[in-house]
Scaffold this active site. Structure first.
Site, PDB file in Angstrom:
ATOM      1  N   LYS A  13     130.216  68.890  78.032  1.00 46.77           N
ATOM      2  CA  LYS A  13     130.772  70.069  77.349  1.00 46.77           C
ATOM      3  C   LYS A  13     131.893  69.683  76.389  1.00 46.77           C
ATOM      4  CE  LYS A  13     131.985  72.245  81.078  1.00 46.77           C
ATOM      5  NZ  LYS A  13     131.599  71.196  82.045  1.00 46.77           N
ATOM      6  N   ARG A  88     135.789  80.730  84.904  1.00 45.57           N
ATOM      7  CA  ARG A  88     135.178  79.947  85.984  1.00 45.57           C
ATOM      8  C   ARG A  88     134.537  80.834  87.041  1.00 45.57           C
ATOM      9  NH1 ARG A  88     136.605  74.553  86.101  1.00 45.57           N
ATOM     10  NH2 ARG A  88     138.348  73.932  84.750  1.00 45.57           N
ATOM     11  N   ARG A 127     129.143  54.189  84.999  1.00 48.59           N
ATOM     12  CA  ARG A 127     130.379  54.121  84.216  1.00 48.59           C
ATOM     13  C   ARG A 127     131.493  53.460  85.016  1.00 48.59           C
ATOM     14  NH1 ARG A 127     130.151  58.974  82.367  1.00 48.59           N
ATOM     15  NH2 ARG A 127     131.416  60.016  83.951  1.00 48.59           N
ATOM     16  N   ARG A 139     139.147  55.860  86.654  1.00 49.70           N
ATOM     17  CA  ARG A 139     139.865  57.136  86.786  1.00 49.70           C
ATOM     18  C   ARG A 139     139.607  57.734  88.159  1.00 49.70           C
ATOM     19  NH1 ARG A 139     137.621  60.483  81.930  1.00 49.70           N
ATOM     20  NH2 ARG A 139     138.113  62.120  83.439  1.00 49.70           N
ATOM     21  N   ARG A 150     133.243  68.294  93.013  1.00 54.24           N
ATOM     22  CA  ARG A 150     133.331  69.180  91.841  1.00 54.24           C
ATOM     23  C   ARG A 150     132.007  69.908  91.594  1.00 54.24           C
ATOM     24  NH1 ARG A 150     135.627  65.930  86.891  1.00 54.24           N
ATOM     25  NH2 ARG A 150     135.716  68.038  86.013  1.00 54.24           N
TER      26      ARG A 150
END
Length: 307
Positions: A13, A88, A127, A139, A150
């Site tokens: 997004k 959301r 990644r 991260r 999530r």
């Protein structure tokens, strides 16, 4: 143009939002950035949010909606905006609808980037491995474990928005598993199809088409006037011809009458001669014929010779 991008974490997004910003000159509105900006600017809503954030509590929907309201009133949002991270939940979507209605604005589209969750987990793992291979630190929020949590939150809270906007005929779905370029092209195609933006071809050819139409209208008007003029001329010619024919007929009528009058005595004489020729012979003719017969001498008889 006012848009909402929906999709689970890792769907792309943010990347597509930035491309839309550069292409159409609209702004990307992130609730996190707007909250921090409002706090830094010490706006009334920002100060309220600051106290709530300092206590560690979640910022209520009405505060977030107030910050969005202030943000979209700024000049750089005049061309439109993309909402990132909001709404959301369905209550937030309803609050946003009320806000836009109050400002006499409408939402053009809600674009859902649909992806395969298993593929997303594979992407994150790849990644993370590449990051470690470069000797960089991964991260905290870019690990398979965090992404799994999530995704679960997205399914329980945000996914109902798909049904909410689908009922309002605002939802447009794009396959988020395509390449970045393909997703961008598909989003632009959809926005053009619904009329949210004008295609470059229509923008370039618009004035030409209008001028062509105007020229065609003028030509059609000229043709109509010419046909009317030719119609008037034809009508005049017919009238003149009728008048000339009428005069000729009037002139010819006495001549024909005189010719007919002159021809009548001759015709009568011829008829009389024919009748005389066909009459039976008169008495005088018969007597004359008889006298002629009588006058014809008879043959003398032959004398016999004496012995």
């Amino acid at each position: 143009m006012r848009l909402i991008l929906l999709g689970p974490p890792g769907a792309g997004k943010g990347t597509q939002a930035q491309r839309l910003v550069h292409r159409y000159g609209i702004v990307q509105l992130s609730t996190g950035e707007m909250l921090r900006a409002a706090v830094a600017a010490e706006t009334p809503v920002g100060l309220k949010a600051k106290d709530i954030m300092a206590s560690g509590a979640l910022v209520p929907d009405e505060v977030v909606v107030g910050i969005i309201s202030d943000r979209i009133d700024q000049p750089d949002a005049a061309k439109g905006f993309i909402l990132d991270g909001f709404p959301r939940t369905v209550p937030q979507a309803e609050a946003l609808d009320e806000l836009l209605k109050h400002k006499h604005l409408k939402l053009d589209a809600v674009i859902e980037l649909r992806v395969n969750e298993s593929a997303l987990l594979d992407r994150v793992e790849t990644r993370a491995a590449e990051t470690r291979a470069r000797g960089e630190e991964v991260r905290i929020d870019d690990t398979p474990e965090v992404l799994t949590k999530r995704l679960a939150a997205y399914r329980s809270q945000t996914e109902p928005l798909i049904h909410y906007y689908s009922e309002r005929r605002k939802l447009l779905t794009v396959d988020g598993m395509m390449t970045i370029e393909e997703v961008t092209r598909e989003i632009n195609r959809i926005l053009t199809a619904i009329g949210a933006v004008e295609s470059k071809a229509s923008t370039k050819t618009g004035p030409a088409k209008r001028s062509t139409k105007a020229a065609g209208a003028k030509t059609a008007a000229a043709k109509v006037s010419e046909s009317k003029a030719s119609g008037f001329k034809a009508a005049g010619a017919k009238t003149a011809g009728a008048k000339t024919a009428g005069r000729g007929a009037k002139k010819a009528a006495p001549v024909a009458a005189r010719s007919a009058a002159k021809g009548r005595p001759a015709a009568k004489k011829a008829a009389k001669g024919a009748r005389k020729a066909t009459k039976p012979p008169s008495r005088g003719t018969k007597k004359a014929a008889k006298s002629v017969v009588r006058k014809v001498p008879k043959k003398a008889p032959k004398k016999r010779a004496r012995a």
